[in-house]
Design an enzyme around this catalytic site. Structure first.
Site, PDB file in Angstrom:
ATOM      1  N   ARG A  24       0.891  -1.238  -0.035  1.00 43.08           N
ATOM      2  CA  ARG A  24       0.029  -0.051  -0.002  1.00 43.08           C
ATOM      3  C   ARG A  24       1.053   1.212  -0.177  1.00 43.08           C
ATOM      4  O   ARG A  24       1.874   1.366   0.834  1.00 43.08           O
ATOM      5  CB  ARG A  24      -0.838  -0.048   1.265  1.00 43.08           C
ATOM      6  CG  ARG A  24      -1.864  -1.235   1.062  1.00 43.08           C
ATOM      7  CD  ARG A  24      -2.645  -1.076   2.403  1.00 43.08           C
ATOM      8  NE  ARG A  24      -3.800  -2.157   2.517  1.00 43.08           N
ATOM      9  CZ  ARG A  24      -3.535  -3.775   2.877  1.00 43.08           C
ATOM     10  NH1 ARG A  24      -2.316  -3.652   3.413  1.00 43.08           N
ATOM     11  NH2 ARG A  24      -4.478  -4.405   2.844  1.00 43.08           N
ATOM     12  N   LYS A  37      -2.348  -2.244   7.835  1.00 46.62           N
ATOM     13  CA  LYS A  37      -3.945  -2.035   7.986  1.00 46.62           C
ATOM     14  C   LYS A  37      -4.745  -3.125   8.633  1.00 46.62           C
ATOM     15  O   LYS A  37      -5.660  -2.964   9.388  1.00 46.62           O
ATOM     16  CB  LYS A  37      -4.479  -2.051   6.376  1.00 46.62           C
ATOM     17  CG  LYS A  37      -6.156  -2.095   6.236  1.00 46.62           C
ATOM     18  CD  LYS A  37      -6.621  -1.891   4.835  1.00 46.62           C
ATOM     19  CE  LYS A  37      -8.206  -1.561   5.031  1.00 46.62           C
ATOM     20  NZ  LYS A  37      -8.346  -1.580   3.380  1.00 46.62           N
ATOM     21  N   HIS A  67      -2.046   3.555  -5.845  1.00 44.54           N
ATOM     22  CA  HIS A  67      -2.583   2.251  -5.437  1.00 44.54           C
ATOM     23  C   HIS A  67      -2.939   1.156  -6.266  1.00 44.54           C
ATOM     24  O   HIS A  67      -3.077  -0.030  -6.191  1.00 44.54           O
ATOM     25  CB  HIS A  67      -3.959   2.655  -4.564  1.00 44.54           C
ATOM     26  CG  HIS A  67      -4.387   1.611  -3.474  1.00 44.54           C
ATOM     27  ND1 HIS A  67      -4.762   0.223  -3.745  1.00 44.54           N
ATOM     28  CD2 HIS A  67      -4.250   1.866  -2.123  1.00 44.54           C
ATOM     29  CE1 HIS A  67      -5.050  -0.159  -2.463  1.00 44.54           C
ATOM     30  NE2 HIS A  67      -4.870   0.663  -1.339  1.00 44.54           N
ATOM     31  N   ARG A 104      -0.828  -2.236  -7.084  1.00 41.09           N
ATOM     32  CA  ARG A 104      -1.538  -3.573  -6.481  1.00 41.09           C
ATOM     33  C   ARG A 104      -2.500  -4.361  -7.313  1.00 41.09           C
ATOM     34  O   ARG A 104      -2.286  -5.516  -7.549  1.00 41.09           O
ATOM     35  CB  ARG A 104      -2.406  -3.210  -5.081  1.00 41.09           C
ATOM     36  CG  ARG A 104      -1.066  -2.711  -3.998  1.00 41.09           C
ATOM     37  CD  ARG A 104      -1.912  -2.003  -2.936  1.00 41.09           C
ATOM     38  NE  ARG A 104      -2.760  -3.057  -2.065  1.00 41.09           N
ATOM     39  CZ  ARG A 104      -2.356  -4.157  -1.303  1.00 41.09           C
ATOM     40  NH1 ARG A 104      -0.787  -4.232  -1.116  1.00 41.09           N
ATOM     41  NH2 ARG A 104      -3.175  -4.650  -0.594  1.00 41.09           N
ATOM     42  N   HIS A 120      -3.491  -9.622   2.317  1.00 37.71           N
ATOM     43  CA  HIS A 120      -4.684  -9.908   2.804  1.00 37.71           C
ATOM     44  C   HIS A 120      -4.895 -11.175   3.492  1.00 37.71           C
ATOM     45  O   HIS A 120      -3.826 -12.063   3.618  1.00 37.71           O
ATOM     46  CB  HIS A 120      -5.557 -10.256   1.363  1.00 37.71           C
ATOM     47  CG  HIS A 120      -5.527  -8.847   0.601  1.00 37.71           C
ATOM     48  ND1 HIS A 120      -6.155  -8.987  -0.971  1.00 37.71           N
ATOM     49  CD2 HIS A 120      -5.599  -7.692   0.775  1.00 37.71           C
ATOM     50  CE1 HIS A 120      -6.178  -7.834  -1.350  1.00 37.71           C
ATOM     51  NE2 HIS A 120      -5.793  -7.057  -0.377  1.00 37.71           N
ATOM     52  N   TYR A 145      -2.989 -17.807   7.996  1.00 36.88           N
ATOM     53  CA  TYR A 145      -1.627 -18.178   8.053  1.00 36.88           C
ATOM     54  C   TYR A 145      -0.818 -17.127   8.559  1.00 36.88           C
ATOM     55  O   TYR A 145      -1.056 -15.842   8.617  1.00 36.88           O
ATOM     56  CB  TYR A 145      -1.117 -18.276   6.574  1.00 36.88           C
ATOM     57  CG  TYR A 145      -1.556 -19.463   5.825  1.00 36.88           C
ATOM     58  CD1 TYR A 145      -0.799 -20.759   5.928  1.00 36.88           C
ATOM     59  CD2 TYR A 145      -2.580 -19.494   4.699  1.00 36.88           C
ATOM     60  CE1 TYR A 145      -1.434 -21.935   5.424  1.00 36.88           C
ATOM     61  CE2 TYR A 145      -3.053 -20.512   4.255  1.00 36.88           C
ATOM     62  CZ  TYR A 145      -2.275 -21.627   4.473  1.00 36.88           C
ATOM     63  OH  TYR A 145      -2.844 -23.126   3.751  1.00 36.88           O
TER      64      TYR A 145
END
Length: 408
Positions: free
Chosen positions: A244, A271, A334, A337, A361, A371
């Protein structure tokens, strides 16, 4: 005999040790002393004789003193001690003066900081300091109306054409008011009354280039960009790591292990509040090593041009893209991504779970557990190197596989 304006004006201190008192009726009198003329109200409450100060003449004229006497006697009739009521009112005014919007907002920022990434905390603070505090910051939070937020904050931003930011600022103000409600300073969030009052904003995804040949042109533009060394390095690194924008610009040298080719972003900056590990390709390491002579002596990898105490501006990458001729509807910081996600999946055939891991994510195992940050690290490291190599091929104009969607 009641006093008159003329007599009050003419009365002078006559030398009595405790001054002279001149009655006006209803318990009110003018106390004339060597230091001035004072309005007083003598009354009884709960069996005790008390005195209430009504003001000082001439600041408080006779008619005003009588109004205050009437108010006090109304309170007495309702069973309220006017002296206590006056002290409470004074305390409320003091509390209101102390609990300004800025004071409450900064308290809210501090108390909720652990819920935001460090870069987001800095951004929200900056927005408040630039677009809110100068206009309503000094107002007692309990006195602010919806119209104040609309006219003094939102409309000013809309006049500058930043409609989306105006919506965000109002949302932030709403959170401050809800915090004020929680700690008992206001009764409600006044920004609720602004629904429908702001200029509407169409929600769109971040613009991104996802067609390989266009990506190749973008990479050539990036590598020929002639800006400040730190801006150039940030621009070159962005497509390789596709983090990001806020995470990139706040990168610190202490987070980088160039020998191990790893960048560990602490949870406080992420985030999702989970530490993120970014394997660095050979090209990414080369960019960072070349940058070390410029910023390696300081904290930030990409420091502000004005001062090394802060990181690079959030507008730097987007400004560079605009300077290269890429409008905001075509490509954004952005958007790198989305570019990586799309091409790695649809062109290179990389595993979707590895891509999601690298995008930071949440990815869960077969048992529904998230994970950890080092999951599939060797596979992700290989994927990141293939991605950097592919971007190099696009840049030099090598034949590339078109998007499956474009081939239809």
């Amino acid at each position: 005999m009641a006093l008159t304006d003329t007599r009050v004006k003419q009365l002078k201190y006559m030398g009595a040790a405790n001054g002279e008192k001149y009655a006006d009726g209803g318990g009110m009198y003018l106390h004339v002393t060597a230091t001035g003329k004072y309005w007083r109200l003598s009354y009884r409450f709960a069996g005790k004789q008390k005195t209430l100060a009504l003001g000082v003449y001439p600041d408080v004229a006779l008619v005003k003193a009588r109004e205050r006497r009437a108010d006090a006697r109304t309170l007495l009739a309702d069973g309220v001690d006017p002296g206590v009521a006056k002290r409470e009112e004074k305390q409320n005014r003091a509390d209101a003066a102390t609990n300004t919007f800025e004071t409450v907002a900064r308290d809210w920022l501090a108390k909720t900081a652990n819920k935001r990434a460090a870069v987001t905390q800095a951004k929200v603070t900056s927005w408040l300091e630039k677009d809110v505090f100068p206009f309503i910051g000094k107002l007692p939070v309990s006195t602010i109306r919806a119209k104040d937020v609309l006219d003094k904050v939102a409309r000013r931003m809309e006049a500058r054409g930043i409609h989306e930011s105006a919506h965000r600022i109002v949302q932030i103000c709403s959170q401050v008011f809800r915090y004020a409600v929680a700690i008992g300073l206001v009764e409600r969030d006044v920004t609720v009354d602004l629904r429908g009052a702001l200029v509407s904003v169409d929600k769109t995804n971040y613009a991104a280039i996802i067609e390989p040949k266009q990506v190749g042109q973008l990479m050539r533009s990036i590598h020929s960009y002639g800006g400040h060394p730190t801006a150039v390095a940030a621009l070159k690194l962005t497509p390789l790591v596709f983090v990001r924008p806020g995470e990139l610009r706040a990168a610190e040298w202490a987070e980088m292990d160039l020998d191990a080719a790893e960048w560990r972003i602490p949870a406080s900056k992420m985030k999702m509040k989970v530490e993120h590990l970014v394997p660095l390709s050979r090209q990414a390491v080369e960019i960072l090593r070349a940058l070390q002579p410029f910023s390696g002596h300081g904290r930030y990898v990409f420091p502000s041009i004005r001062t090394g105490e802060r990181c690079m501006s959030e507008n730097t990458i987007n400004a560079a893209l605009r300077g290269m001729g890429y409008a905001k509807e075509v490509m954004t910081a952005h958007g790198f991504r989305a570019m990586a996600r799309t091409i790695m999946d649809e062109v290179l055939g990389e595993r979707a779970d590895l891509i999601e891991h690298q995008l930071a994510h949440t990815v869960k195992d077969p048992n529904g557990r998230a994970y950890n940050r080092t999951a599939h690290l060797p596979a992700r490291r290989d994927m990141m190197q293939r991605w950097s190599d592919y971007l190099d091929k696009l840049r030099i104009g090598a034949d590339v596989i078109p998007l499956r969607t474009a081939a239809k």
